[in-house]
Design an enzyme around this catalytic site. Structure first.
Site, PDB file in Angstrom:
ATOM      1  N   LYS A 132       0.841  -1.206   0.000  1.00 35.98           N
ATOM      2  CA  LYS A 132       0.000   0.000   0.000  1.00 35.98           C
ATOM      3  C   LYS A 132       0.873   1.251   0.000  1.00 35.98           C
ATOM      4  O   LYS A 132       0.644   2.185  -0.769  1.00 35.98           O
ATOM      5  CB  LYS A 132      -0.908  -0.001   1.230  1.00 35.98           C
ATOM      6  CG  LYS A 132      -1.714   1.286   1.401  1.00 35.98           C
ATOM      7  CD  LYS A 132      -2.535   1.309   2.675  1.00 35.98           C
ATOM      8  CE  LYS A 132      -1.679   1.530   3.900  1.00 35.98           C
ATOM      9  NZ  LYS A 132      -2.461   1.880   5.098  1.00 35.98           N
ATOM     10  N   GLY A 181      -4.992   7.470   4.622  1.00 34.68           N
ATOM     11  CA  GLY A 181      -3.933   8.410   5.007  1.00 34.68           C
ATOM     12  C   GLY A 181      -2.870   8.526   3.935  1.00 34.68           C
ATOM     13  O   GLY A 181      -2.322   9.605   3.699  1.00 34.68           O
ATOM     14  N   ARG A 230      -8.268  12.068  12.279  1.00 31.76           N
ATOM     15  CA  ARG A 230      -6.836  11.763  12.159  1.00 31.76           C
ATOM     16  C   ARG A 230      -6.074  13.063  11.932  1.00 31.76           C
ATOM     17  O   ARG A 230      -6.326  13.776  10.972  1.00 31.76           O
ATOM     18  CB  ARG A 230      -6.594  10.762  11.024  1.00 31.76           C
ATOM     19  CG  ARG A 230      -7.271   9.422  11.289  1.00 31.76           C
ATOM     20  CD  ARG A 230      -7.059   8.428  10.169  1.00 31.76           C
ATOM     21  NE  ARG A 230      -5.673   7.964  10.087  1.00 31.76           N
ATOM     22  CZ  ARG A 230      -5.239   7.113   9.160  1.00 31.76           C
ATOM     23  NH1 ARG A 230      -6.077   6.651   8.240  1.00 31.76           N
ATOM     24  NH2 ARG A 230      -3.975   6.724   9.140  1.00 31.76           N
ATOM     25  N   GLN A 249       4.145  10.275   7.647  1.00 27.77           N
ATOM     26  CA  GLN A 249       3.496  10.639   6.373  1.00 27.77           C
ATOM     27  C   GLN A 249       3.536  12.145   6.118  1.00 27.77           C
ATOM     28  O   GLN A 249       3.484  12.585   4.973  1.00 27.77           O
ATOM     29  CB  GLN A 249       2.048  10.149   6.343  1.00 27.77           C
ATOM     30  CG  GLN A 249       1.951   8.639   6.155  1.00 27.77           C
ATOM     31  CD  GLN A 249       0.518   8.164   6.050  1.00 27.77           C
ATOM     32  OE1 GLN A 249      -0.406   8.957   5.872  1.00 27.77           O
ATOM     33  NE2 GLN A 249       0.322   6.877   6.169  1.00 27.77           N
ATOM     34  N   SER A 258       8.662   6.018  12.717  1.00 28.91           N
ATOM     35  CA  SER A 258       8.534   5.180  11.511  1.00 28.91           C
ATOM     36  C   SER A 258       9.532   5.577  10.426  1.00 28.91           C
ATOM     37  O   SER A 258       9.183   5.677   9.260  1.00 28.91           O
ATOM     38  CB  SER A 258       7.114   5.264  10.929  1.00 28.91           C
ATOM     39  OG  SER A 258       6.135   5.389  11.912  1.00 28.91           O
ATOM     40  N   ASP A 267       3.238  -0.891  12.077  1.00 27.04           N
ATOM     41  CA  ASP A 267       2.104  -1.665  11.555  1.00 27.04           C
ATOM     42  C   ASP A 267       2.277  -3.158  11.826  1.00 27.04           C
ATOM     43  O   ASP A 267       1.364  -3.835  12.300  1.00 27.04           O
ATOM     44  CB  ASP A 267       1.921  -1.420  10.050  1.00 27.04           C
ATOM     45  CG  ASP A 267       1.319  -0.045   9.782  1.00 27.04           C
ATOM     46  OD1 ASP A 267       0.893   0.614  10.749  1.00 27.04           O
ATOM     47  OD2 ASP A 267       1.291   0.378   8.618  1.00 27.04           O
ATOM     48  N   LYS A 311      -3.881   5.938  14.014  1.00 24.46           N
ATOM     49  CA  LYS A 311      -4.024   5.187  12.765  1.00 24.46           C
ATOM     50  C   LYS A 311      -5.511   5.045  12.410  1.00 24.46           C
ATOM     51  O   LYS A 311      -6.328   5.867  12.792  1.00 24.46           O
ATOM     52  CB  LYS A 311      -3.340   3.829  12.915  1.00 24.46           C
ATOM     53  CG  LYS A 311      -1.838   3.922  13.164  1.00 24.46           C
ATOM     54  CD  LYS A 311      -1.076   4.144  11.869  1.00 24.46           C
ATOM     55  CE  LYS A 311       0.418   3.994  12.066  1.00 24.46           C
ATOM     56  NZ  LYS A 311       1.111   3.891  10.781  1.00 24.46           N
ATOM     57  N   ARG A 342      -6.133  -4.068   9.898  1.00 24.12           N
ATOM     58  CA  ARG A 342      -5.106  -4.806  10.650  1.00 24.12           C
ATOM     59  C   ARG A 342      -5.672  -5.513  11.884  1.00 24.12           C
ATOM     60  O   ARG A 342      -5.179  -6.562  12.279  1.00 24.12           O
ATOM     61  CB  ARG A 342      -3.946  -3.898  11.031  1.00 24.12           C
ATOM     62  CG  ARG A 342      -3.274  -3.310   9.815  1.00 24.12           C
ATOM     63  CD  ARG A 342      -1.791  -3.101   9.939  1.00 24.12           C
ATOM     64  NE  ARG A 342      -1.307  -2.472   8.715  1.00 24.12           N
ATOM     65  CZ  ARG A 342      -1.070  -3.098   7.577  1.00 24.12           C
ATOM     66  NH1 ARG A 342      -1.263  -4.406   7.492  1.00 24.12           N
ATOM     67  NH2 ARG A 342      -0.659  -2.443   6.509  1.00 24.12           N
ATOM     68  N   LYS A 380      -9.084  -2.716   2.755  1.00 19.48           N
ATOM     69  CA  LYS A 380      -8.205  -1.536   2.743  1.00 19.48           C
ATOM     70  C   LYS A 380      -6.822  -1.876   2.195  1.00 19.48           C
ATOM     71  O   LYS A 380      -6.206  -1.061   1.518  1.00 19.48           O
ATOM     72  CB  LYS A 380      -8.107  -0.961   4.157  1.00 19.48           C
ATOM     73  CG  LYS A 380      -7.396   0.379   4.240  1.00 19.48           C
ATOM     74  CD  LYS A 380      -7.527   0.975   5.641  1.00 19.48           C
ATOM     75  CE  LYS A 380      -6.552   2.100   5.856  1.00 19.48           C
ATOM     76  NZ  LYS A 380      -6.922   3.349   5.227  1.00 19.48           N
TER      77      LYS A 380
END
Length: 427
Positions: free
Chosen positions: A22, A96, A124, A171, A197, A313, A340, A386, A411
């Site tokens: 993704k 996102g 978010r 991100q 991350s 994740d 998330k 998830r 997703k």
């Protein structure tokens, strides 16, 4: 609500060809749209998040064709920033990986575009990205709640000196990095706080390089990006398999293998989540690395106490694998689970308790002690792909498990449960 009950699984064995990543798919789509030339993307992920990105690009006038199975996409690059004819509203679901990069990219030049999404998307945070873009003279308005989507973007980003908070989501930095080369001026991006991350930033830098743009990375504290650059199509680009998706099958093998081999990623993968396999190895599983595969064979699993910031994740999968490990497992430095698809720390703690685990939920950690025997439970999935995939692992015990709203895996992995069944032998 729809539900799926998984009966106990005695053993898993086999090979899984992973769907495309993704993170890589949506970055590659946007860069291909901004680039000069035609790009052919192969092994593209077909999932909700990717469809939201594709729909947005189409609305912005980007021309592309998709194969029947939606995993091969030919995109005619726009040769620069994306513009809408007149005012436009783009609905991005809960993606996102579409919202953040588009929020930055659509601040180039002049536009009048509203980005919105599902109710969860409006919870978010995006304030750190907006603050940074405004430092680069972007004109952005919050239409509902301050610091959250929906946003109205009216262009204006020119580059310059920009600070971005790295502590909530990588991100935001990814979005700035991908946009900055197309700004008229050079951009210096300074990171405030600890960058979470980090491996996801490496994915971004790797892809930008593939599309012909170099930037100067000063120890992940500061990034210098020359303005007035352009992206060039690499011709054909193969999207790696999704390393986060691999985690469920590798964990299943660690618990009830046999051996499971996942293909489409390997020792040289750019995704940080391949490090998940190292964690399983530390717990007692046997891992074998190839250039385009990772395999895992069952071992006696022992609890671990680890900082999981580098694989947020995939770390969720360790939380359910902990149900099968000897001792108490502690996963640390995972605050960003809270921002998330859902508040994953709260969700994970709540559902683990349902199956009988003793759980301590901290601000940025979770501690899990497994029960002697798992309880049968109906697992709420919080519209989070998830959560559904993680809790499928409960079936590797002597206890069935019911997953509510199993289709939420769309997703990132629409046929997840079919693939799991394919490698499973019933108890």
């Amino acid at each position: 609500m729809e539900s799926l009950t998984l009966q106990p699984i005695a053993r898993v064995d086999g090979t899984i060809n992973l769907p495309g990543s993704k993170s890589v798919s949506n970055r590659a789509l946007l860069l291909a749209a901004l680039a000069h030339g035609k790009t052919v993307l192969t092994n593209l992920l077909d999932s909700d998040d990717v469809r939201h990105m594709l729909n947005a690009l189409a609305a912005l006038g980007v021309s592309y064709t998709l194969s029947a199975d939606r995993t091969r996409c030919e995109i005619i690059g726009n040769g620069g920033s994306l513009h809408a004819e007149g005012a436009l509203e783009l609905f991005l679901g809960n993606a996102g990986t579409a919202m953040r990069p588009l929020a930055a990219a659509l601040c180039l030049g002049s536009n009048d575009i509203v980005l919105t999404g599902e109710p969860r998307m409006k919870e978010r945070p995006i304030g750190h990205l907006v603050d940074a873009l405004r430092l680069g003279r972007a004109k952005i308005t919050y239409l509902e709640q301050e610091n959250y989507p929906p946003l109205r973007l009216q262009g204006g980003f020119t580059g310059g000196n920009v600070d971005v908070d790295g502590s909530v989501s990588s991100q935001f930095l990814t979005a700035l990095l991908m946009t900055a080369p197309l700004a008229p001026e050079d951009t210096v991006i300074r990171i405030k706080g600890d960058l979470v991350s980090k491996p996801y930033i490496d994915i971004t830098l790797n892809l930008m390089k593939t599309f012909g743009v170099e930037i100067e990375n000063q120890h992940y504290q500061q990034f210098v990006v020359k303005g007035g650059q352009s992206y060039q199509s690499p011709g054909t680009y193969l999207v790696e398999g999704d390393a986060s998706s691999a985690s469920y099958f590798l964990a299943a093998a660690a618990i009830k293998g046999g051996t499971v081999k996942v293909t489409g990623i390997g020792r040289n993968s750019m995704q940080g989540d391949i490090r998940f396999a190292d964690v399983l190895e530390k717990m007692g599983a046997t891992i074998c690395w190839g250039d385009d595969y990772i395999s895992c064979t069952r071992g006696e699993l022992n609890a671990i106490d680890m900082d999981m910031n580098h694989i947020p994740d995939a770390a969720m999968t360790i939380a359910t694998a902990a149900l099968f490990a000897k001792g108490t497992t502690t996963l640390r430095n995972i605050y960003n689970w809270r921002v998330k698809e859902t508040d994953r720390l709260f969700a994970m703690a709540t559902e683990l308790r349902k199956v009988g685990a003793e759980v301590e939920e901290g601000h940025d950690y979770i501690r899990i002690t497994p029960p002697e025997k798992l309880n049968f439970a109906e697992i709420a999935t919080y519209n989070d792909h998830r959560m559904a995939m993680c809790f499928s692992l409960v079936a590797l015990s002597d206890t069935p498990v019911t997953i509510l709203d199993p289709k939420c895996t769309a997703k990132t992995f629409p046929d997840y449960f079919e693939q799991l069944a394919r490698i499973s032998q019933a108890a």
